[in-house]
Design a protein around this motif. Structure first.
Motif, mmCIF file in Angstrom:
data_model
loop_
_atom_site.group_PDB
_atom_site.id
_atom_site.type_symbol
_atom_site.label_atom_id
_atom_site.label_comp_id
_atom_site.label_asym_id
_atom_site.label_seq_id
_atom_site.Cartn_x
_atom_site.Cartn_y
_atom_site.Cartn_z
ATOM 1 N N PRO A 160 -48.998 31.239 -71.848
ATOM 2 C CA PRO A 160 -48.358 30.712 -73.055
ATOM 3 C C PRO A 160 -47.748 29.333 -72.814
ATOM 4 N N SER A 161 -47.709 28.494 -73.854
ATOM 5 C CA SER A 161 -47.004 27.214 -73.710
ATOM 6 C C SER A 161 -45.577 27.381 -74.200
ATOM 7 N N VAL A 162 -44.754 26.440 -73.746
ATOM 8 C CA VAL A 162 -43.318 26.547 -73.993
ATOM 9 C C VAL A 162 -42.910 25.502 -75.014
ATOM 10 N N HIS A 163 -42.043 25.886 -75.947
ATOM 11 C CA HIS A 163 -41.667 24.965 -77.013
ATOM 12 C C HIS A 163 -40.184 24.686 -77.094
ATOM 13 N N ARG A 164 -39.387 25.374 -76.274
ATOM 14 C CA ARG A 164 -37.943 25.177 -76.381
ATOM 15 C C ARG A 164 -37.291 25.559 -75.054
ATOM 16 N N TRP A 165 -35.973 25.272 -74.944
ATOM 17 C CA TRP A 165 -35.262 25.635 -73.720
ATOM 18 C C TRP A 165 -35.043 27.144 -73.676
ATOM 19 N N ALA A 166 -34.454 27.616 -72.583
ATOM 20 C CA ALA A 166 -34.402 29.053 -72.351
ATOM 21 C C ALA A 166 -33.206 29.713 -73.008
ATOM 22 N N TYR A 167 -32.341 28.943 -73.699
ATOM 23 C CA TYR A 167 -31.062 29.547 -74.089
ATOM 24 C C TYR A 167 -30.800 29.542 -75.585
ATOM 25 N N ASP A 168 -31.847 29.688 -76.394
ATOM 26 C CA ASP A 168 -31.622 29.764 -77.834
ATOM 27 C C ASP A 168 -31.223 31.178 -78.246
ATOM 28 N N TYR A 169 -30.018 31.571 -77.835
ATOM 29 C CA TYR A 169 -29.513 32.877 -78.252
ATOM 30 C C TYR A 169 -28.620 32.688 -79.466
ATOM 31 N N SER A 170 -28.735 33.582 -80.427
ATOM 32 C CA SER A 170 -27.892 33.559 -81.642
ATOM 33 C C SER A 170 -27.947 32.203 -82.329
ATOM 34 N N LYS A 171 -29.129 31.586 -82.345
ATOM 35 C CA LYS A 171 -29.218 30.278 -82.993
ATOM 36 C C LYS A 171 -29.180 30.482 -84.509
ATOM 37 N N PRO A 172 -28.338 29.707 -85.199
ATOM 38 C CA PRO A 172 -28.252 29.884 -86.653
ATOM 39 C C PRO A 172 -29.611 29.633 -87.310
ATOM 40 N N GLY A 173 -29.912 30.397 -88.340
ATOM 41 C CA GLY A 173 -31.158 30.213 -89.071
ATOM 42 C C GLY A 173 -32.327 30.981 -88.495
ATOM 43 N N MET A 174 -32.095 31.747 -87.440
ATOM 44 C CA MET A 174 -33.173 32.529 -86.848
ATOM 45 C C MET A 174 -32.972 33.996 -87.217
ATOM 46 N N ASP A 175 -34.060 34.749 -87.247
ATOM 47 C CA ASP A 175 -33.974 36.161 -87.653
ATOM 48 C C ASP A 175 -33.264 36.995 -86.595
#
Lengths: 375, 585
Positions: B552-567
């Motif tokens: 798989p390719s990577v599109h973001r950093w490893a720490y997008d936890y509880s990011k607003p606007g995400m399900d």
């Protein structure tokens, strides 16, 4: 073999216990998921741990602090102790702030179903502050520490009493420099008989060479009387090394100036360390076998004794043994020099008694000790 | 390395001479745990002696045989036990066991690679490690006893068998073992570095790497730069011991015999040793901090606070670690000015360390903390890092070091800041990545019991040692009975020994949980902790090449936890950015 059997039987036994009591089943039937309940319980435990650490620390201080070292008995000791108290005070403040903070925050934000965490990635201003504040505090601490270090290592030692502290497995000796306050040269190759420290002096010069010559003569006689070829070979070899040694000795004496040779004559070697109160002493450390460390905890003094080189430490004792006995309210109190670098199997018992006394008592004691020239 | 066909595997190629990084990581872990048990038992044995000096104890004679005639431990074996305990813990458990396990498991999986850059070097790295463990264990059984000059093996004590019996064959085997260990460490380290630098998947830029990878990468660099220096010191020592050279020896008289060595200097060895020895502290610590960073973020359901500052402080600590070695040598007679320089550099390390601690605490702030055993051990690590790190301010200050150098104060300091922190990090890592290794979950309740027992015993063991040190008690003393000034310290020693032995016994719970769960633990979902990093996107089934089909390719950093606007409260690194979503960190 029996031990291996016992080991195997134990393993089998444990396996059977696990099987019979169905520990495995008990383990696999317990709920294995993080729940609000488990978070709550662990959160409370964390809070208790945070408070508990502080309480534990205070309890230990109350219980054991009086068993730590008494007040420093040297001139530079109080300077070290003040630096210690300052640093320790800072450490305790930070410990009291951060530990409850860590565990308290962990308790406060324990997980709950449906709760959402805040998305905070960084905060430059906050990070600047908590980088800058430790940096400033540390720079202060560093300059304070280096200032104290400088006072201890850069002492004027021109009028100090020179004493050599000599270490070997597993004991200490002291060598006083005598009236000229100059230690004579010494070398491990000269250790032997009464000359335990290998001091090279005018007086030992002839005895050293004489002993060697006697040994050689004795071996030569033995060879003459012997018929065993192996023995003869061995002893001739021994003679060869002795002759070599004699040669080294002679060159040694030729290259060492008269002044230095006679400097050793009034040196005094003792098994107890006596120091006059209020007088600066300059310790020169030597070791004959492995690294030892001369540790005088009551004076806040420590320095390694390294074979092949000389190290040094200067300080002024300020409290006599008698005064210290009253201070710690213990009639049996004695200062002690102990070894603090692993040096062999009796390392734990390598010590020398240290006595700090008035100058008069010190002079009287020193006069009763034998000079090297009289050994 | 790109496409893997399905090999037919037999027992040997699968479990023994495996080229697969996941299997090699398990080999490192199990070997490290085995060595850890040996070192732990040793510490329990010498704690028995220290709490009951000179008293007969059947446990001692059972384990030590002729070294404890009548159940009383001999001073020789006491020194051997502390020496081997230190050696095994520092090198075999916390360097080989910790880096070996988690660098192997996580580097390829977290950067998105099919395997290590060189599978064969990786295999060699493990088997050199294994051989060095075997040699170290053999050295325990030689006639003259195992090495006993302290884990720092300062000559002349370590060089002259006449000075201590452990410096005979035992020391030779120690040096052989250490040489094999260094080879293993270098092969592993080079492999880790190349893997991270060259085999990152598409989109995995250096600033998107999880902090685990950063920490393990910097650790590997430290090892590659510093271990060769220890190797050279060990080789020079071998020359001095066996071939009559005089690098470290001069003017020595032992047991009435003047040795022919002349012109060497024992202090030179200490410079060489600590040039490795100090970075080694961070070789032990940084992987643990890396694992913790990942676990704290995941279990807080929150991004790690100050990601770039974390990387910066790892790099700062690594750089500084190379110029502080002299603080182990303030009282060797080294030039006092040089001492001043080392005071300065040493105390500077407190700044990046403080940054890390504050960032951890800030990560917990307003999180939704999930207390898994891994999370508890990570919080424990931050606590020990604070407690142990603070006393470094005293030991790094040369003037204060004069009085507590080589006392129990030092033992307390480095056991808490390096030993406990690294062990807590390692245990946290095992609990957290166990599902990734074995596809099963470890039992939660046993994990809790294990953590709380270990935490209490750890502090109970090492905190009181500060007071022993402040009373002036030197370390490596077989017994404190020879000095009246230490007579009243026996009750502190009893407290320490009680907690040390209890702490060792509690580890049985962990071993049971670990081995039972390998075979009988409930099956784990693919991503049990709802984590963002790549290793949880790969199937649990043990396959070569990690991902079936394309990496798989990577599109973001490893720490997008509880990011607003995400399900969800987590967003895997392989999820593309939404329209209008920005990546900010």
């Amino acid at each position: 073999m029996i031990k291996v059997l016992i080991f195997l039987v134990t393993i089998v036994f444990i396996a059977q216990v696990v099987r019979i009591f169905e520990i495995g089943n008990i383990v696999s039937k317990t709920k294995n998921e993080i729940s609000d309940k488990s978070n709550h319980i662990n959160g409370i435990f964390l809070l208790i741990a945070g408070i508990g650490l502080i309480v534990f620390f205070l309890w230990q201080r109350a219980e054991w602090m009086d068993q730590t070292l008494p007040i420093a008995a040297s001139e530079h000791g109080p300077i070290i102790d003040t630096l210690w108290d300052t640093t320790m005070g800072l450490i305790i403040i930070v410990f009291f702030l951060l530990t409850p903070m860590l565990f308290g925050i962990a308790f406060l934000f324990r997980g709950k179903e449906g709760k959402k965490a805040s998305y905070i990635t960084h905060n430059n201003r906050l990070e600047f502050f908590w980088t800058a504040i430790p940096a400033v505090v540390l720079l202060v601490l560093i300059s304070y520490g280096l200032n104290v270090w400088g006072k201890i290592v850069n002492q004027d030692t021109s009028d100090a009493i020179v004493i050599e502290i000599y270490a070997k497995q597993f004991g200490w000796s002291a060598r006083y420099a005598g009236e000229d306050n100059q230690l004579g040269r010494a070398d491990v190759r000269f250790v032997g008989g009464k000359n335990e420290l290998g001091v090279i002096s005018e007086s030992t010069k002839n005895t050293q060479i004489e002993t060697l010559e006697k040994k050689i003569a004795k071996l030569q006689r033995e060879i003459k009387n012997s018929i065993n070829p192996a023995e003869i070979k061995l002893k001739s070899k021994r003679i060869e090394t002795l002759i070599k040694k004699k040669k080294t000795l002679t060159t040694y004496f030729l290259t060492t100036s008269e002044e230095k040779l006679s400097a050793a004559d009034d040196d005094i070697v003792t098994k107890e360390l006596h120091l006059p109160v209020g007088k600066k002493v300059l310790f020169k450390f030597r070791s004959q076998d492995v690294i030892h460390s001369a540790y005088l905890p009551h004076f806040r003094v420590q320095m390694n004794c390294v074979p092949g080189t000389t190290t040094q430490f200067a300080f002024t004792p300020t409290i006599t043994t008698e005064e210290m006995k009253k201070e710690v309210e213990n009639e049996l109190f004695e200062y002690v020099l102990l070894c603090n670098k692993i040096c062999g199997n009796a390392h734990y018992n390598m010590q020398m008694k240290v006595v700090v006394e008035t100058e008069n008592e010190y002079e009287t004691w020193l006069n009763t000790q034998k000079k090297i020239v009289n050994l | 390395m790109s496409e893997h066909g399905h090999h037919k595997e037999n027992f040997f190629s699968k479990y023994v001479f495996s080229l697969d990084h996941k299997m090699i990581s398990k080999q490192f872990l199990i070997t490290g745990m085995f060595m850890g048990v040996i070192a732990m038992v040793m510490s329990a044995l010498f704690r028995i002696q220290l709490a009951n000096p000179g008293e007969s104890n059947p446990i001692l004679s059972t384990f030590l045989g002729r070294w404890a005639e009548g159940g009383v431990m001999s001073p020789d074996i006491y020194l051997s036990l502390v020496t081997i305990h230190g050696t095994i813990m520092v090198f075999f458990v916390l360097t080989g066991g910790l880096s070996g396990t988690f660098a192997n498991l996580l580097l390829p999986l977290q950067v998105g690679a099919r395997d290590m850059a060189s599978g064969f070097l990786n295999l060699l790295s493990y088997w050199f490690f294994f051989a060095s463990c075997v040699v170290m264990i053999i050295s325990l059984f030689v006639q003259s006893g195992p090495a006993s000059a302290g884990w720092t093996i300062y000559p002349p004590l370590s060089a002259v068998p006449a000075a201590i019996s452990g410096s005979g064959l035992g020391m030779t085997l120690w040096l052989v073992s250490m040489t094999l260990f260094i080879v293993s460490s270098l092969l592993g380290g080079l492999n880790y570095i190349v893997t991270v630098l060259n085999l990152r998947t598409e989109g995995m830029s250096m600033t998107r790497l999880p902090l685990t990878v950063w920490a393990l990468l910097v650790t590997a660099i430290l090892g590659v730069l510093s271990f060769p220096v220890l190797l050279s010191a060990a080789l020079l020592l071998v020359f001095d011991r066996s071939f009559g050279t005089s690098f470290f020896l001069s003017d020595i008289l032992v047991q009435g015999e003047v040795l022919s060595h002349a012109g060497g200097n024992p202090i030179l060895f200490q410079h060489l040793f600590w040039f490795l020895g100090h970075p080694e502290v961070y070789i032990v610590l940084l992987p643990a901090l890396g694992l913790t960073s990942e676990i704290i973020a995941t279990c807080s359901r929150k991004p790690i606070f100050g990601y770039r500052a974390m990387i910066g402080s790892i790099l700062a600590i690594a750089f500084l670690s190379f110029i502080v070695w002299g603080h182990h040598m303030f009282i060797t007679g080294m030039n006092p000015f040089l001492g001043s320089v080392f005071v300065f550099t040493t105390l500077l390390i407190a700044i990046p360390s403080a940054i890390k601690v504050f960032n951890y605490i800030a990560t917990l702030w307003r999180g939704n903390l999930q207390f898994t055993p891994a999370m508890l051990f990570s919080i424990g690590l931050v606590s020990t890092f604070i407690t142990g790190g603070l006393t470094g301010l005293i030991l790094g200050d040369s003037a204060l070091d004069i009085n507590v150098h080589d006392t129990y104060f030092v033992v307390a300091h480095f056991h808490i800041v390096m030993g406990l922190s690294a062990i807590f990090g390692m245990l946290a890592g095992v609990y957290h990545w166990f599902p990734r290794m074995y596809g099963r979950l470890m039992n939660l309740k046993l994990g809790y019991i294990h953590f709380w027992g270990t935490f209490i015993c750890a502090y109970g063991t090492f905190f009181p040692m500060h007071f022993l040190g402040m009373a002036g008690l030197p370390r490596r003393y077989y017994s404190n009975t020879a000095f009246p000034m230490f007579d009243n310290l026996l009750d502190i020693n009893e407290v320490v020994s009680f907690f040390a032995i209890a702490g060792a016994l509690i580890q049985v719970i962990f071993f049971f949980n670990f081995f039972y769960s390998i075979f009988r633990g409930p099956e784990s979902p693919k991503n049990p902790w709802k984590s963002n990093t790549l290793e949880w996107t790969a199937p649990v089934a043990r396959i070569h090449g990690n991902w079936p089909g394309k990496i798989p390719s990577v599109h973001r950093w490893a720490y997008d936890y509880s990011k607003p606007g995400m399900d969800d409260d987590f967003v895997s690194q392989i999820t593309p950015l939404k329209d209008g979503e920005t990546e900010e960190h």
